[in-house]
Write an enzyme that holds these catalytic residues in place. Structure first.
Site, PDB file in Angstrom:
ATOM      1  N   ASP A 348      32.145  11.119 -10.718  1.00  0.00           N
ATOM      2  CA  ASP A 348      32.407  10.924  -9.208  1.00  0.00           C
ATOM      3  C   ASP A 348      33.994  11.139  -9.157  1.00  0.00           C
ATOM      4  OD1 ASP A 348      31.525  10.061  -6.801  1.00  0.00           O
ATOM      5  OD2 ASP A 348      32.924   8.327  -7.080  1.00  0.00           O
ATOM      6  N   GLU A 377      33.148  16.065  -9.274  1.00  0.00           N
ATOM      7  CA  GLU A 377      33.476  16.293  -8.105  1.00  0.00           C
ATOM      8  C   GLU A 377      35.048  16.650  -8.349  1.00  0.00           C
ATOM      9  OE1 GLU A 377      31.245  13.858  -4.621  1.00  0.00           O
ATOM     10  OE2 GLU A 377      32.387  12.525  -5.877  1.00  0.00           O
TER      11      GLU A 377
END
Ligand code: CA
Length: 669
Positions: A348, A377
């Site tokens: 993340d 990400e």
């Protein structure tokens, strides 16, 4: 957790002189210690505690009979070792079944108790660490358990799911609703008699599930599960223990460990790998986080004035550039790979971490299991004291080894921008996005026919290899594909929306790179128009499996997409050079047409049995024609139908018309 950042462009310009802020530079001189005996070990000489906290004035361990209630039955003072910065205490007994917390004195003040940062088992709500014998949590056959072997990460097909989404709806037919055990149940059916749960995954054919955060997180009260509180879980509490609300008994520290392993074993037995969503970039709390309560100041980044910096948008960010934190991320992922046989990690807000950390994570995980897939990400959700060129950004992916990033290029171009529900994309008739879609098709590698200057998001070929790219049109964030299409295509018949869904996903599954899909889209699941459904109730988030019968045609199409990708290595070329050589875009007269892309995969690309595969997308709301080279073509996909073996019929080429919002795939043997 965050869809994308507006920071993507122009970051390279703002480079600060220092890695850390002035405030954080004080931590560079702290001794580090990352031995395997951190916090808790149990052996034949007893139970041993060792807490890393170089600046504490005092430290102690409190022992409890219970994971939640009651006073400590004993408090152990700890002794400091300045070389390692650690505090130790031991007792001669094996304390299996007991619980403990640490407490440190910081500048003369006793802080709150904490289970530490290395609790591998916890009591209910994760307040106290539990002492268990991990070997007793292994399911039968665990020693021989392993996930699928992966030769190229582009062979992976990712299915992103939340435990509750998959099983909570009454139509799932699953007994252990919302639990790890849901995916261990075979033979579960929808009311119409169609497969659900793990049988559904096998039928669809995906290679890996990506489970949303499944470590112990903060927001769901494990003492009140009857409230059915829903959360995505991007609020980490204990990074090395599973979440209690997904177990059948959160008060039994062994249950969550054993049941998560049982889920993983069931998936592995089905040939499916398990990827974990990990959120090392921030903690749920600031001063009261386990990081702050063990070593105040160290693990989080700060601005010069000592305020928490907040690149996560959640109140803080962690400091991977400091050795103890870097090693923590490495050792924690290694622990999950070792103890739980996890096959991949999705980071993340990965750009909050530095590239060096991510390189070391990937390298260390490869030693545990070369099939482990690491991606993340490639953006942050706010500014950070970490220098932009050191951030594990999408644009920096080629500075890393063995790491992939999500392509927001393809995502936003195919279905329309995520910030504007009404915005359309290439697959729904918005003109001018062809070049950005092509960036996705070539997996953001350097290609002679792709003009990156015309790209909407990225302006240069940022991936050295297609293994660095994950292509997708939707995930748990933002409007899911069904909702996005319904909103942006308001007023059009559902038939068109379904056509656009097929087209959008065909673009993902035929593109180079690794395809990624959001659970339930194969049965046209929606989230009732809620985009940030992180704490929405099950009535918004749970997949209604009755949809599988209702949208059987769509499900069959997805199944076909998975099958064709698995059968044809041409869609999974392994190098940028191969793609440049074997993927050729056809000239399109943009004066007469719009939203039309046509290309060939040539030369038996990547050992494909087909000499040439022709892929054409018509994203327009009108029928459009292309001129296909004369020849003997198998029809693989046309008019919303798909046959992985090319059994839809034959075509001799020539002028070929594509209906609105549709894909055409032909193959020459
Ligand atoms: Ca929890």
């Amino acid at each position: 957790m965050i869809a994308a950042t507006m920071l993507s462009c122009g970051l390279a310009a703002e480079v600060s002189a220092q890695t850390n802020s002035k405030f954080d530079s004080q931590f560079m001189s702290w001794p580090v210690y990352n031995g395997g005996d951190l916090e808790l070990t149990v052996d034949n000489t007893g139970t041993h505690f060792r807490l890393w906290s170089p600046k504490a004035k005092e430290a102690r361990v409190k022992l409890y009979d219970n994971g939640h209630t009651g006073e400590a039955y004993k408090t152990l003072p700890m002794k400091f070792d300045a070389t390692t910065g650690t505090w130790s205490a031991s007792v001669p007994e094996k304390l299996y079944g007991k619980f403990y917390t640490f407490q440190i004195n910081s500048d003369g003040k006793w802080l709150k108790e904490t289970p530490g940062v290395w609790a591998k088992a916890v009591g209910v709500n994760g307040d106290r660490a539990a002492i268990i014998d991990l070997d007793t949590t292994d399911p039968e056959g665990w020693a021989a358990d392993k996930g699928p072997e992966v030769k190229s990460f582009n062979d992976v097909i990712v299915y992103e799911m939340h435990h509750r989404d998959m099983s909570m709806h009454p139509s799932s037919g699953i007994a252990n609703k919302g639990k790890f055990l849901a995916l261990t149940e075979e033979g579960t059916l929808s009311p119409q008699g169609l497969k659900t749960g793990i049988d559904h995954l096998k039928e669809l054919g995906v290679t890996h599930v990506h489970i949303l955060p499944s470590y112990d997180y903060n927001s769901v009260d494990e003492l009140n599960l009857q409230n059915n509180t829903y959360n995505w879980g991007y609020d980490p509490l204990n990074y090395n223990a599973p979440e209690g609300s997904y177990s059948t008994n959160p008060s039994d520290p062994k249950a969550r460990v054993r049941e998560m392993k049982e889920m993983i074993k069931a998936l592995h037995d089905a040939g499916i790998g398990v990827i974990m969503d990990v959120v090392y970039n921030h903690t749920a709390q600031n001063d009261d986080s386990n990081f702050e309560l063990t070593a105040p100041g160290y693990y989080h980044r700060h601005w010069d004035d000592g305020r928490y910096s907040d690149a996560s948008g959640c109140g803080n960010e962690t400091a991977s550039d400091l050795q103890q934190m870097r090693d923590y991320i490495i050792n924690s992922t290694k622990y999950w790979a070792d103890e739980y046989h996890i096959d991949g990690f999705r980071f993340d807000l990965m750009a909050i971490h530095d590239t060096e950390t991510m390189n070391q994570v990937a390298a260390e995980l490869k030693k545990v299991n070369p099939s482990i897939f690491v991606y993340g990400e490639g953006w942050t959700a706010g500014d950070s004291p970490l220098q932009p060129e050191r951030r594990a950004l999408k644009e920096n992916v080629s500075k890393m080894q063995g790491i992939a990033v999500f392509s927001d290029d393809l995502r936003d171009a195919v279905k329309g921008h995520y910030t504007d529900a009404a915005d359309r994309g290439f697959a729904t008739g918005k003109p001018g996005l062809e070049e950005t879609v092509k960036i996705g098709i070539v997996a953001a590698t350097d290609h002679p026919q792709v003009d990156y200057k015309k790209g909407n998001n990225s302006k240069f070929p940022y991936a050295k290899s297609p293994e660095m790219i994950v292509n997708y049109v939707s995930c748990h964030d933002d409007l899911c594909l069904t909702d996005k299409l319904r909103k942006s295509m308001a007023g059009e018949p559902e038939e068109n929306v379904l056509s656009a869904a097929k087209l959008a996903q065909t673009i993902v599954f035929t593109s180079q790179g690794t395809p990624f899909m959001f659970a339930g889209e194969e049965v046209f699941r929606d989230k009732k128009g809620v985009h940030n459904s992180y704490n929405s109730p099950d009535s918004i988030n749970a997949i209604d499996w009755s949809n599988k019968a209702k949208y059987k045609d769509l499900f069959d199409y997805y199944k076909g997409l998975v099958a064709i990708r698995k059968a044809h290595p041409a869609f999974r070329m392994t190098t940028a050079a191969d793609i440049a050589k074997n993927l050729k875009f056809d000239k399109i007269d943009t004066k007469k047409t719009h939203n039309l892309i046509s290309y060939s995969l040539l030369n038996h690309a990547n050992g494909d049995k087909w000499a040439e595969i022709k892929v054409v997308f018509n994203g327009s709301d009108k029928a459009q024609s292309v001129d296909i080279k004369k020849g003997d073509w198998l029809i693989v996909a046309q008019d919303g139908k798909i046959s992985p073996t090319g059994a839809l019929g034959r075509s001799q080429g020539g002028k070929t018309t594509l209906p609105p919002y549709s894909a055409l795939i032909l193959a020459r043997e």
